[in-house]
Design a protein around this motif. Structure first.
Motif, PDB file in Angstrom:
ATOM      1  N   GLY A  24       8.466  -4.670  -6.198  1.00  0.00           N
ATOM      2  CA  GLY A  24       8.974  -3.613  -7.064  1.00  0.00           C
ATOM      3  C   GLY A  24       9.946  -4.104  -8.108  1.00  0.00           C
ATOM      4  N   GLY A  25      10.608  -5.224  -7.831  1.00  0.00           N
ATOM      5  CA  GLY A  25      11.501  -5.829  -8.818  1.00  0.00           C
ATOM      6  C   GLY A  25      12.752  -5.031  -9.113  1.00  0.00           C
ATOM      7  N   GLN A  26      13.189  -4.178  -8.171  1.00  0.00           N
ATOM      8  CA  GLN A  26      14.398  -3.363  -8.336  1.00  0.00           C
ATOM      9  C   GLN A  26      14.339  -2.500  -9.595  1.00  0.00           C
ATOM     10  N   GLY A  27      13.192  -1.910  -9.813  1.00  0.00           N
ATOM     11  CA  GLY A  27      13.005  -1.027 -10.960  1.00  0.00           C
ATOM     12  C   GLY A  27      11.935  -0.004 -10.641  1.00  0.00           C
ATOM     13  N   ILE A  28      11.377   0.602 -11.674  1.00  0.00           N
ATOM     14  CA  ILE A  28      10.312   1.582 -11.485  1.00  0.00           C
ATOM     15  C   ILE A  28       9.021   0.860 -11.089  1.00  0.00           C
ATOM     16  N   SER A  29       8.341   1.391 -10.093  1.00  0.00           N
ATOM     17  CA  SER A  29       7.022   0.861  -9.737  1.00  0.00           C
ATOM     18  C   SER A  29       6.058   2.029  -9.555  1.00  0.00           C
ATOM     19  N   ILE A  30       4.805   1.756  -9.786  1.00  0.00           N
ATOM     20  CA  ILE A  30       3.760   2.759  -9.614  1.00  0.00           C
ATOM     21  C   ILE A  30       2.616   2.129  -8.835  1.00  0.00           C
ATOM     22  N   GLY A  52      -3.835   2.575 -21.255  1.00  0.00           N
ATOM     23  CA  GLY A  52      -3.577   1.795 -22.440  1.00  0.00           C
ATOM     24  C   GLY A  52      -2.350   0.924 -22.389  1.00  0.00           C
ATOM     25  N   VAL A  53      -1.589   0.961 -21.294  1.00  0.00           N
ATOM     26  CA  VAL A  53      -0.384   0.157 -21.144  1.00  0.00           C
ATOM     27  C   VAL A  53      -0.717  -1.095 -20.342  1.00  0.00           C
ATOM     28  N   CYS A  54      -0.487  -2.249 -20.931  1.00  0.00           N
ATOM     29  CA  CYS A  54      -0.740  -3.510 -20.225  1.00  0.00           C
ATOM     30  C   CYS A  54       0.338  -3.707 -19.163  1.00  0.00           C
ATOM     31  N   LEU A  55      -0.079  -3.720 -17.892  1.00  0.00           N
ATOM     32  CA  LEU A  55       0.861  -3.844 -16.781  1.00  0.00           C
ATOM     33  C   LEU A  55       0.431  -4.984 -15.859  1.00  0.00           C
ATOM     34  N   THR A  56       1.402  -5.555 -15.153  1.00  0.00           N
ATOM     35  CA  THR A  56       1.163  -6.724 -14.311  1.00  0.00           C
ATOM     36  C   THR A  56       1.063  -6.321 -12.850  1.00  0.00           C
ATOM     37  N   VAL A  57       0.009  -6.770 -12.209  1.00  0.00           N
ATOM     38  CA  VAL A  57      -0.204  -6.470 -10.788  1.00  0.00           C
ATOM     39  C   VAL A  57       0.785  -7.271  -9.948  1.00  0.00           C
ATOM     40  N   THR A  58       1.579  -6.576  -9.136  1.00  0.00           N
ATOM     41  CA  THR A  58       2.551  -7.249  -8.268  1.00  0.00           C
ATOM     42  C   THR A  58       2.163  -7.174  -6.798  1.00  0.00           C
ATOM     43  N   GLU A  59       1.198  -6.317  -6.475  1.00  0.00           N
ATOM     44  CA  GLU A  59       0.742  -6.161  -5.091  1.00  0.00           C
ATOM     45  C   GLU A  59      -0.594  -5.419  -5.147  1.00  0.00           C
ATOM     46  N   PHE A  60      -1.523  -5.746  -4.254  1.00  0.00           N
ATOM     47  CA  PHE A  60      -2.796  -5.017  -4.235  1.00  0.00           C
ATOM     48  C   PHE A  60      -3.485  -5.164  -2.886  1.00  0.00           C
ATOM     49  N   ASP A  61      -4.421  -4.233  -2.633  1.00  0.00           N
ATOM     50  CA  ASP A  61      -5.308  -4.345  -1.473  1.00  0.00           C
ATOM     51  C   ASP A  61      -6.708  -4.002  -1.954  1.00  0.00           C
ATOM     52  N   ASN A  62      -7.596  -3.609  -1.073  1.00  0.00           N
ATOM     53  CA  ASN A  62      -8.986  -3.382  -1.474  1.00  0.00           C
ATOM     54  C   ASN A  62      -9.168  -2.237  -2.459  1.00  0.00           C
ATOM     55  N   GLY A  63      -8.275  -1.229  -2.374  1.00  0.00           N
ATOM     56  CA  GLY A  63      -8.497  -0.051  -3.200  1.00  0.00           C
ATOM     57  C   GLY A  63      -7.353   0.365  -4.096  1.00  0.00           C
ATOM     58  N   PHE A  65      -3.386  -0.857  -6.219  1.00  0.00           N
ATOM     59  CA  PHE A  65      -2.522  -1.924  -6.724  1.00  0.00           C
ATOM     60  C   PHE A  65      -1.202  -1.339  -7.197  1.00  0.00           C
ATOM     61  N   LYS A  66      -0.176  -2.192  -7.201  1.00  0.00           N
ATOM     62  CA  LYS A  66       1.148  -1.792  -7.650  1.00  0.00           C
ATOM     63  C   LYS A  66       1.506  -2.545  -8.922  1.00  0.00           C
ATOM     64  N   VAL A  67       2.227  -1.854  -9.820  1.00  0.00           N
ATOM     65  CA  VAL A  67       2.722  -2.464 -11.058  1.00  0.00           C
ATOM     66  C   VAL A  67       4.178  -2.070 -11.252  1.00  0.00           C
ATOM     67  N   GLY A  68       4.932  -2.926 -11.934  1.00  0.00           N
ATOM     68  CA  GLY A  68       6.302  -2.611 -12.315  1.00  0.00           C
ATOM     69  C   GLY A  68       6.336  -2.069 -13.731  1.00  0.00           C
ATOM     70  N   ILE A  69       7.302  -1.192 -14.002  1.00  0.00           N
ATOM     71  CA  ILE A  69       7.419  -0.541 -15.305  1.00  0.00           C
ATOM     72  C   ILE A  69       8.795  -0.847 -15.891  1.00  0.00           C
TER      73      ILE A  69
END
Length: 238
Positions: A24-30, A52-63, A65-69
């Motif tokens: 999560g990086g101590q910020g907003i995550s989705i 349309g927002v380029c976001l970086t995958v920080t965690e994922f499983d089969n279905g 994924f999480k990104v930080g904002i």
């Protein structure tokens, strides 16, 4: 880099305003689910365009994924409306073997717009939009590209700022069935990325003009001097 061709529609599973986990990086995550079709080749650090927002995958499983904002992304985009259950357009960054069916999309959202009209035309829908930040309106031209919520679309009509400052797109049936726009109502916000080409051309013209003006013997200054001298001569000869 992206093409603006949406691969699937995902669902927001969680919006965490302060995620103190490592991913999560101590910020907003989705966290976004219903994304199985684009995660088979996913890696930590990959880029995925979400509305349309380029976001970086920080965690994922089969279905899912999480990104930080970042705060900048929140200011520029409609991320704040991505509440639990919201539908979002998803596209992976392009690879070498991807056909370039849309247009060059960075995933760097410039601003948001509001849907101001929605009219059926045959089996298409004509959507009208107004920008929140009008300084980007100069980059929107009829028959030019625009990326709306991560979808590559063609501008069909532009009403100049003196006439309301709206622009329109026509969405065909196939696109309606594969993106989230038809789920939205008049007044809803969408993410806007204007065509990068216009920005590049403007920057190059400004740099060239600044360079020409700063040099006394430049072609531009010589031309202006000659014009002024000719005008003065004609005035004095009268």
């Amino acid at each position: 880099m992206f093409t603006g061709i949406v691969e699937c529609i995902g669902t927001v599973l969680e919006y965490n305003p302060y995620d103190d986990s490592e991913s999560g990086g101590q910020g907003i995550s989705i966290t976004i689910g219903n994304a199985e079709s684009i995660l088979s080749d996913c890696h930590i650090g990959d880029s995925i365009a979400v509305n349309g927002v380029c976001l970086t995958v920080t965690e994922f499983d089969n279905g899912s994924f999480k990104v930080g904002i970042s705060p900048e992304t929140v200011k520029r985009s409609n991320v704040a409306s991505w509440i639990q259950g919201a539908k979002v357009n998803l596209e992976r960054a392009v690879s070498q073997d991807v056909r370039f069916g849309g247009h060059y999309v960075q995933g760097h959202v410039d601003t948001v717009a509001n849907i101001v009209s929605r009219e059926p035309e045959g089996n298409s829908i004509i959507f009208g939009f107004q920008l929140r930040d009008q300084e980007y309106f100069k980059y929107i031209v009829e028959k030019g590209f625009i990326c709306i919520d991560g979808t590559s679309l063609t501008v069909t009509k532009v009403n100049e700022l003196s006439n309301g400052g709206a622009f329109h797109i026509s969405m065909i049936k196939h696109t309606q069935d594969n993106v989230i726009m038809p789920l939205k109502s008049i007044g809803d916000e969408v993410n806007i990325e204007v065509d990068l080409t216009g920005k590049i051309i403007e920057k190059q013209i400004l740099l060239t003009l600044e360079n020409q003006i700063s040099k006394e013997d430049s072609t531009l200054n010589t031309m202006i001097t000659n014009i002024i001298e000719e005008k003065v001569k004609n005035f004095l000869d009268k």
